[in-house]
Design a protein around this motif. Structure first.
Motif, PDB file in Angstrom:
ATOM      1  N   THR A  15       0.860  -1.251   0.042  1.00  0.00           N
ATOM      2  CA  THR A  15      -0.009  -0.044   0.075  1.00  0.00           C
ATOM      3  C   THR A  15       0.878   1.138   0.197  1.00  0.00           C
ATOM      4  O   THR A  15       1.711   1.527   0.719  1.00  0.00           O
ATOM      5  CB  THR A  15      -0.962   0.116   1.198  1.00  0.00           C
ATOM      6  OG1 THR A  15      -1.716  -1.025   1.191  1.00  0.00           O
ATOM      7  CG2 THR A  15      -1.816   1.014   1.325  1.00  0.00           C
TER       8      THR A  15
ATOM      9  N   GLU B  46      -0.583   4.359  -0.283  1.00  0.00           N
ATOM     10  CA  GLU B  46      -1.117   5.508   0.375  1.00  0.00           C
ATOM     11  C   GLU B  46      -2.245   5.046   1.439  1.00  0.00           C
ATOM     12  O   GLU B  46      -3.180   4.261   1.079  1.00  0.00           O
ATOM     13  CB  GLU B  46      -1.971   6.524  -0.630  1.00  0.00           C
ATOM     14  CG  GLU B  46      -1.091   7.202  -1.607  1.00  0.00           C
ATOM     15  CD  GLU B  46      -2.053   8.077  -2.539  1.00  0.00           C
ATOM     16  OE1 GLU B  46      -2.385   9.142  -2.190  1.00  0.00           O
ATOM     17  OE2 GLU B  46      -2.360   7.679  -3.825  1.00  0.00           O
TER      18      GLU B  46
ATOM     19  N   ASP C  89      -5.297   5.635   4.376  1.00  0.00           N
ATOM     20  CA  ASP C  89      -6.206   6.620   4.897  1.00  0.00           C
ATOM     21  C   ASP C  89      -6.117   6.734   6.270  1.00  0.00           C
ATOM     22  O   ASP C  89      -6.296   6.418   7.079  1.00  0.00           O
ATOM     23  CB  ASP C  89      -7.690   5.680   4.639  1.00  0.00           C
ATOM     24  CG  ASP C  89      -8.714   6.803   5.040  1.00  0.00           C
ATOM     25  OD1 ASP C  89      -8.661   7.794   5.694  1.00  0.00           O
ATOM     26  OD2 ASP C  89      -9.933   6.368   4.534  1.00  0.00           O
TER      27      ASP C  89
ATOM     28  N   GLU D 296       0.454   8.883   7.118  1.00  0.00           N
ATOM     29  CA  GLU D 296      -0.782   8.342   7.262  1.00  0.00           C
ATOM     30  C   GLU D 296      -1.259   7.038   7.618  1.00  0.00           C
ATOM     31  O   GLU D 296      -2.229   6.631   7.936  1.00  0.00           O
ATOM     32  CB  GLU D 296      -1.259   8.378   5.517  1.00  0.00           C
ATOM     33  CG  GLU D 296      -1.304   9.699   4.935  1.00  0.00           C
ATOM     34  CD  GLU D 296      -1.604   9.464   3.424  1.00  0.00           C
ATOM     35  OE1 GLU D 296      -1.247   8.576   2.952  1.00  0.00           O
ATOM     36  OE2 GLU D 296      -1.719  10.584   2.803  1.00  0.00           O
TER      37      GLU D 296
ATOM     38  N   ASP E 260      -4.170  -3.357   5.489  1.00  0.00           N
ATOM     39  CA  ASP E 260      -2.922  -3.340   4.372  1.00  0.00           C
ATOM     40  C   ASP E 260      -1.826  -2.867   5.106  1.00  0.00           C
ATOM     41  O   ASP E 260      -1.681  -2.587   6.323  1.00  0.00           O
ATOM     42  CB  ASP E 260      -3.652  -2.067   3.702  1.00  0.00           C
ATOM     43  CG  ASP E 260      -4.619  -2.379   2.908  1.00  0.00           C
ATOM     44  OD1 ASP E 260      -4.606  -3.227   1.769  1.00  0.00           O
ATOM     45  OD2 ASP E 260      -5.771  -1.553   2.973  1.00  0.00           O
TER      46      ASP E 260
ATOM     47  N   TYR F 161      -4.997   1.315   6.505  1.00  0.00           N
ATOM     48  CA  TYR F 161      -6.133   0.919   5.493  1.00  0.00           C
ATOM     49  C   TYR F 161      -5.838   1.806   4.350  1.00  0.00           C
ATOM     50  O   TYR F 161      -5.784   3.049   4.296  1.00  0.00           O
ATOM     51  CB  TYR F 161      -7.507   1.236   5.924  1.00  0.00           C
ATOM     52  CG  TYR F 161      -7.894   0.360   7.481  1.00  0.00           C
ATOM     53  CD1 TYR F 161      -8.393  -0.825   7.066  1.00  0.00           C
ATOM     54  CD2 TYR F 161      -7.367   0.917   8.472  1.00  0.00           C
ATOM     55  CE1 TYR F 161      -8.607  -1.498   8.393  1.00  0.00           C
ATOM     56  CE2 TYR F 161      -8.118   0.054   9.584  1.00  0.00           C
ATOM     57  CZ  TYR F 161      -8.306  -1.239   9.635  1.00  0.00           C
ATOM     58  OH  TYR F 161      -8.714  -1.953  10.557  1.00  0.00           O
ATOM     59  N   ARG F 162      -5.932   1.195   3.135  1.00  0.00           N
ATOM     60  CA  ARG F 162      -5.724   1.773   1.872  1.00  0.00           C
ATOM     61  C   ARG F 162      -6.529   3.028   1.577  1.00  0.00           C
ATOM     62  O   ARG F 162      -7.889   2.904   1.983  1.00  0.00           O
ATOM     63  CB  ARG F 162      -5.953   0.721   0.996  1.00  0.00           C
ATOM     64  CG  ARG F 162      -7.556   0.133   0.333  1.00  0.00           C
ATOM     65  CD  ARG F 162      -7.468  -0.985  -0.450  1.00  0.00           C
ATOM     66  NE  ARG F 162      -6.708  -2.085   0.256  1.00  0.00           N
ATOM     67  CZ  ARG F 162      -6.526  -3.341  -0.685  1.00  0.00           C
ATOM     68  NH1 ARG F 162      -7.201  -3.415  -1.895  1.00  0.00           N
ATOM     69  NH2 ARG F 162      -6.139  -4.432  -0.222  1.00  0.00           N
ATOM     70  N   LYS F 163      -6.245   3.864   0.864  1.00  0.00           N
ATOM     71  CA  LYS F 163      -6.806   5.089   0.489  1.00  0.00           C
ATOM     72  C   LYS F 163      -7.643   4.874  -0.859  1.00  0.00           C
ATOM     73  O   LYS F 163      -8.754   5.431  -1.079  1.00  0.00           O
ATOM     74  CB  LYS F 163      -5.868   6.287   0.387  1.00  0.00           C
ATOM     75  CG  LYS F 163      -6.931   7.580   0.211  1.00  0.00           C
ATOM     76  CD  LYS F 163      -5.899   8.830  -0.126  1.00  0.00           C
ATOM     77  CE  LYS F 163      -5.230   9.218   1.082  1.00  0.00           C
ATOM     78  NZ  LYS F 163      -4.327  10.335   1.227  1.00  0.00           N
ATOM     79  N   LYS F 164      -6.970   4.036  -1.595  1.00  0.00           N
ATOM     80  CA  LYS F 164      -7.669   3.834  -2.861  1.00  0.00           C
ATOM     81  C   LYS F 164      -7.239   2.177  -3.380  1.00  0.00           C
ATOM     82  O   LYS F 164      -6.165   1.849  -3.006  1.00  0.00           O
ATOM     83  CB  LYS F 164      -7.329   4.513  -3.930  1.00  0.00           C
ATOM     84  CG  LYS F 164      -5.777   4.934  -4.319  1.00  0.00           C
ATOM     85  CD  LYS F 164      -5.315   5.927  -5.274  1.00  0.00           C
ATOM     86  CE  LYS F 164      -4.131   6.035  -5.547  1.00  0.00           C
ATOM     87  NZ  LYS F 164      -3.567   7.144  -6.205  1.00  0.00           N
ATOM     88  N   GLU F 165      -8.170   1.766  -4.288  1.00  0.00           N
ATOM     89  CA  GLU F 165      -7.900   0.446  -4.798  1.00  0.00           C
ATOM     90  C   GLU F 165      -6.446   0.418  -5.690  1.00  0.00           C
ATOM     91  O   GLU F 165      -6.358   1.480  -6.409  1.00  0.00           O
ATOM     92  CB  GLU F 165      -8.971  -0.047  -5.676  1.00  0.00           C
ATOM     93  CG  GLU F 165     -10.052  -0.480  -4.547  1.00  0.00           C
ATOM     94  CD  GLU F 165      -9.949  -1.305  -3.379  1.00  0.00           C
ATOM     95  OE1 GLU F 165      -9.224  -2.467  -3.936  1.00  0.00           O
ATOM     96  OE2 GLU F 165     -10.335  -0.895  -2.240  1.00  0.00           O
ATOM     97  N   PRO F 166      -5.857  -0.709  -5.515  1.00  0.00           N
ATOM     98  CA  PRO F 166      -4.522  -0.818  -6.186  1.00  0.00           C
ATOM     99  C   PRO F 166      -4.678  -1.213  -7.698  1.00  0.00           C
ATOM    100  O   PRO F 166      -5.730  -1.445  -7.928  1.00  0.00           O
ATOM    101  CB  PRO F 166      -3.586  -1.770  -5.525  1.00  0.00           C
ATOM    102  CG  PRO F 166      -4.824  -2.802  -5.108  1.00  0.00           C
ATOM    103  CD  PRO F 166      -6.055  -1.791  -4.561  1.00  0.00           C
TER     104      PRO F 166
END
Length: 220
Positions: free
Chosen positions: A18, A20, A22, A78, A162, A199-204
């Protein structure tokens, strides 16, 4: 409680490095202790357990690490949790060190300890040539720390958390920083790798891996 093969593979497809996190989401204490416990329970060669997991929560130290590690710089602001995995140095990894004698005495019955230590010496001296240079013992220990690293990443993925393993740092600079903080215990430890959780900010993007048949070779 059982877990299906499909659920395990789903976790491996879910996991990615990951980039980025959240910042509004925080891992619960219960979940993070579970992850750390999977690292603690990891196997190691000759039951040496050459690791220590430093959970860094001190803001001042985090800022120092951020400025000294290009790999951690973008994750630290983050990420929910940040762990430095330390590895024991040759002073603890030699077969005849006080630490290893204590470890082996816990792992092997008293009546077999003497012979076991002879086998341990043979392994280090002749089989793997680990005593030829201090760097060999260091590398042997560091390789083992990647077992709990992988286990913690997998455990995290299984519960929807993540991670990002981090090697983007200068070993000497980070070791100096950790030594100044008293975290290397007077030369008994060295930096191995870092690991950010959250926790991911956006999907990879799509996952790229070699085909199964290019990686697996059956010898019959």
């Amino acid at each position: 409680m059982t877990i299906t093969k499909e659920e395990i593979l789903k976790a491996f497809h879910f996991r990615h490095a990951t980039k980025e996190f959240d910042p509004s989401k925080t891992i619960s204490d219960e979940d993070f202790k579970f992850i750390l416990e999977t690292g603690r329970l990891s196997p190691s060669s000759f039951s040496s357990e050459p690791w220590k997991f430093v959970v860094v929560q001190n803001e001042q130290l985090l800022n120092k690490i951020k400025s000294s590690s290009y790999g951690a710089a973008s994750k630290l602001p983050e990420a929910s949790h940040f762990v430095i995995i330390l590895s024991r140095t040759p002073r603890d990894m030699r077969y005849d060190s006080a630490y290893q004698r204590e470890q082996q005495s816990k792992a092997v019955p008293k009546e077999r300890l003497s012979r076991h230590l002879e086998i341990f010496e043979e392994f280090q001296r002749n089989d793997f040539k680990l005593l030829d240079h201090e760097r060999f013992l260091t590398d042997w220990a560091i390789k083992q720390t990647y077992i709990p690293l992988a286990n913690m990443m997998t455990a995290a993925a299984l519960i929807g958390i993540d991670t990002c393993p981090i090697e983007g740092f200068n070993i000497e600079k980070i070791n100096q920083l950790l030594e100044e903080e008293g975290l290397l215990e007077d030369g008994h430890f060295t930096i191995s790798v870092m690991l950010a959780f959250g926790y991911r900010k956006k999907e990879p993007g799509p996952r790229i891996r070699l085909p199964f048949d290019d990686v697996v070779k059956w010898v019959k």
